[in-house]
Design a protein around this motif. Structure first.
Motif, PDB file in Angstrom:
ATOM      1  N   TYR A 108     129.285  35.994   9.838  1.00 11.23           N
ATOM      2  CA  TYR A 108     130.746  35.945   9.669  1.00 11.23           C
ATOM      3  C   TYR A 108     131.193  36.487   8.304  1.00 11.23           C
ATOM      4  O   TYR A 108     132.063  37.343   8.210  1.00 11.23           O
ATOM      5  CB  TYR A 108     131.217  34.492   9.862  1.00 11.23           C
ATOM      6  N   GLY A 109     130.576  35.959   7.243  1.00 10.76           N
ATOM      7  CA  GLY A 109     130.967  36.365   5.884  1.00 10.76           C
ATOM      8  C   GLY A 109     130.724  37.843   5.624  1.00 10.76           C
ATOM      9  O   GLY A 109     131.634  38.576   5.216  1.00 10.76           O
ATOM     10  N   PRO A 110     129.480  38.318   5.872  1.00  8.11           N
ATOM     11  CA  PRO A 110     129.222  39.742   5.655  1.00  8.11           C
ATOM     12  C   PRO A 110     130.177  40.639   6.449  1.00  8.11           C
ATOM     13  O   PRO A 110     130.641  41.666   5.941  1.00  8.11           O
ATOM     14  CB  PRO A 110     127.777  39.913   6.142  1.00  8.11           C
ATOM     15  N   LEU A 121     123.186  43.648   9.578  1.00  9.62           N
ATOM     16  CA  LEU A 121     123.566  42.248   9.850  1.00  9.62           C
ATOM     17  C   LEU A 121     122.345  41.435  10.289  1.00  9.62           C
ATOM     18  O   LEU A 121     122.156  40.303   9.840  1.00  9.62           O
ATOM     19  CB  LEU A 121     124.670  42.181  10.917  1.00  9.62           C
ATOM     20  N   ASP A 122     121.506  42.031  11.155  1.00  6.48           N
ATOM     21  CA  ASP A 122     120.286  41.329  11.600  1.00  6.48           C
ATOM     22  C   ASP A 122     119.445  40.922  10.394  1.00  6.48           C
ATOM     23  O   ASP A 122     118.911  39.807  10.319  1.00  6.48           O
ATOM     24  CB  ASP A 122     119.426  42.241  12.493  1.00  6.48           C
ATOM     25  N   GLU A 123     119.343  41.869   9.453  1.00  2.58           N
ATOM     26  CA  GLU A 123     118.537  41.650   8.245  1.00  2.58           C
ATOM     27  C   GLU A 123     119.099  40.501   7.404  1.00  2.58           C
ATOM     28  O   GLU A 123     118.376  39.613   6.948  1.00  2.58           O
ATOM     29  CB  GLU A 123     118.635  42.935   7.416  1.00  2.58           C
ATOM     30  N   ILE A 124     120.431  40.527   7.224  1.00  2.00           N
ATOM     31  CA  ILE A 124     121.095  39.483   6.412  1.00  2.00           C
ATOM     32  C   ILE A 124     120.950  38.117   7.082  1.00  2.00           C
ATOM     33  O   ILE A 124     120.663  37.116   6.425  1.00  2.00           O
ATOM     34  CB  ILE A 124     122.595  39.821   6.203  1.00  2.00           C
ATOM     35  N   VAL A 125     121.139  38.092   8.415  1.00  2.00           N
ATOM     36  CA  VAL A 125     121.052  36.817   9.146  1.00  2.00           C
ATOM     37  C   VAL A 125     119.650  36.235   9.006  1.00  2.00           C
ATOM     38  O   VAL A 125     119.483  35.056   8.666  1.00  2.00           O
ATOM     39  CB  VAL A 125     121.444  37.011  10.634  1.00  2.00           C
ATOM     40  N   ARG A 130     116.106  32.289   6.630  1.00  7.45           N
ATOM     41  CA  ARG A 130     114.809  32.007   5.990  1.00  7.45           C
ATOM     42  C   ARG A 130     115.026  31.264   4.672  1.00  7.45           C
ATOM     43  O   ARG A 130     114.346  30.282   4.367  1.00  7.45           O
ATOM     44  CB  ARG A 130     114.038  33.297   5.721  1.00  7.45           C
ATOM     45  N   GLU A 131     116.009  31.742   3.886  1.00 12.00           N
ATOM     46  CA  GLU A 131     116.271  31.099   2.595  1.00 12.00           C
ATOM     47  C   GLU A 131     116.726  29.655   2.787  1.00 12.00           C
ATOM     48  O   GLU A 131     116.484  28.807   1.939  1.00 12.00           O
ATOM     49  CB  GLU A 131     117.355  31.869   1.817  1.00 12.00           C
ATOM     50  N   ALA A 132     117.394  29.396   3.899  1.00 11.90           N
ATOM     51  CA  ALA A 132     117.877  28.035   4.178  1.00 11.90           C
ATOM     52  C   ALA A 132     116.838  27.217   4.952  1.00 11.90           C
ATOM     53  O   ALA A 132     117.147  26.141   5.461  1.00 11.90           O
ATOM     54  CB  ALA A 132     119.184  28.100   4.960  1.00 11.90           C
ATOM     55  N   ALA A 133     115.609  27.754   5.039  1.00 12.67           N
ATOM     56  CA  ALA A 133     114.495  27.051   5.711  1.00 12.67           C
ATOM     57  C   ALA A 133     114.849  26.671   7.149  1.00 12.67           C
ATOM     58  O   ALA A 133     114.556  25.570   7.615  1.00 12.67           O
ATOM     59  CB  ALA A 133     114.081  25.813   4.913  1.00 12.67           C
ATOM     60  N   LEU A 134     115.504  27.599   7.854  1.00 12.40           N
ATOM     61  CA  LEU A 134     115.956  27.295   9.217  1.00 12.40           C
ATOM     62  C   LEU A 134     115.459  28.332  10.229  1.00 12.40           C
ATOM     63  O   LEU A 134     115.480  28.088  11.430  1.00 12.40           O
ATOM     64  CB  LEU A 134     117.496  27.236   9.227  1.00 12.40           C
ATOM     65  N   TRP A 135     115.011  29.482   9.750  1.00 12.13           N
ATOM     66  CA  TRP A 135     114.676  30.602  10.638  1.00 12.13           C
ATOM     67  C   TRP A 135     113.697  30.201  11.741  1.00 12.13           C
ATOM     68  O   TRP A 135     113.944  30.471  12.922  1.00 12.13           O
ATOM     69  CB  TRP A 135     114.111  31.760   9.804  1.00 12.13           C
ATOM     70  N   ALA A 164     124.745  34.084   2.913  1.00 12.19           N
ATOM     71  CA  ALA A 164     124.790  35.397   3.571  1.00 12.19           C
ATOM     72  C   ALA A 164     125.632  36.423   2.809  1.00 12.19           C
ATOM     73  O   ALA A 164     125.430  37.626   2.959  1.00 12.19           O
ATOM     74  CB  ALA A 164     125.316  35.245   5.004  1.00 12.19           C
ATOM     75  N   VAL A 165     126.579  35.968   2.001  1.00 14.35           N
ATOM     76  CA  VAL A 165     127.409  36.928   1.251  1.00 14.35           C
ATOM     77  C   VAL A 165     126.843  37.164  -0.158  1.00 14.35           C
ATOM     78  O   VAL A 165     127.502  37.740  -1.014  1.00 14.35           O
ATOM     79  CB  VAL A 165     128.895  36.495   1.167  1.00 14.35           C
ATOM     80  N   ALA A 166     125.598  36.708  -0.375  1.00 10.84           N
ATOM     81  CA  ALA A 166     124.891  36.909  -1.649  1.00 10.84           C
ATOM     82  C   ALA A 166     125.680  36.382  -2.846  1.00 10.84           C
ATOM     83  O   ALA A 166     126.024  37.131  -3.754  1.00 10.84           O
ATOM     84  CB  ALA A 166     124.563  38.392  -1.835  1.00 10.84           C
TER      85      ALA A 166
END
Length: 252
Positions: A108-110, A121-125, A130-135, A164-166
């Motif tokens: 959504y944000g990106p 978008l796939d890459e960002i998602v 992964r960073e949120a330990a949810l992937w 996601a919006v860095a």
């Protein structure tokens, strides 16, 4: 010493006639977790929301003094508030995923910032999840509703959405208070990893949590900063008697 990422200087904040924050001075260093502690209604969340100008949305809110992000005054009339909120993300107390798929929540944000390329978008998602330990938990159900996730997963999704919006700074407002102990521990662990890449400011009511995850602690009372210092020092030898009494559980 690294330059401060966020500097609050002589800040007063009023809601109408109510003086909510009084001459607040706080320094937030990059790549550290800074915990804001203190009793309910003492101004912690008010300060947090001022760092990405969420208080602009509150009628009758007036701010005097300065908040700087990388040395620039965020209340300068020339500040682009949308860009500021991209640089300073926020995760709220209650998980608030959008009623759409897991993928679309993170994208959504990106998308609102103009990224339309599917591959990008796939890459960002993936990176954000992964960073949120949810992937690993959601990679096979990205196109299912985010509302089907557990409370702890929803909160980690909200963290992924913020990442996601860095952003450079992540604000967390009591973001584990509605979660069970296992989900809380996951998010605390996550915060420890995220500070490698982000500056984190968290409001918490939980003394043990502040002691476990933060590098720096700021103690608020009645709209004023009583004390700021290294977390170990604040918890083992606070300079102010009021800090000591609060940490010892004598009030609040």
């Amino acid at each position: 010493m690294p330059e401060d990422k966020v500097k609050v200087r002589d800040m007063d904040l009023y809601y109408g006639a109510f003086h909510a924050l009084k001459k607040v001075n706080v320094d937030i260093q990059p790549n550290q977790v800074t915990a804001l502690i203190g009793p309910s209604g003492c101004g912690k969340s008010t300060l947090l929301k001022s760092i990405n100008r969420m208080n602009d949305l509150v009628p009758g809110c007036r701010i005097e003094g300065k908040i700087e992000l990388d040395g620039e005054d965020i209340y300068d009339p020339k500040t682009d508030v949308n860009l500021l909120r991209k640089r300073v993300g926020m995760v709220f107390q209650k998980a608030n995923p959008f009623p759409m798929s897991i993928y679309n929540n993170v994208a959504y944000g990106p998308r609102t910032h103009g990224i339309r390329n599917g591959g990008k978008l796939d890459e960002i998602v993936e990176k954000s999840l992964r960073e949120a330990a949810l992937w690993d938990e959601v990679k096979d159900r990205l196109h299912k509703s985010a509302l089907g996730l557990s409370g702890g997963q929803q909160q980690r999704l909200c963290i992924a959405r913020a990442l996601a919006v860095a952003p450079e700074v992540l604000l967390m407002d009591e973001s584990t208070s509605a979660l069970d102990p296992i989900s809380t521990a996951r998010i605390e662990e996550l915060v420890g990893e995220l500070k490698r890449n982000y500056t984190i400011v968290m409001v918490t009511h939980n003394m043990q949590q502040a002691a476990r995850v933060s590098d720096e602690t700021v103690f608020f009372l009645l709209g004023e900063v009583v004390e700021q210092g290294k977390t170990k020092a604040i918890f083992s030898g606070p300079k102010d008697r009021r800090t000591e009494e609060y940490i010892a559980g004598r009030f609040g």
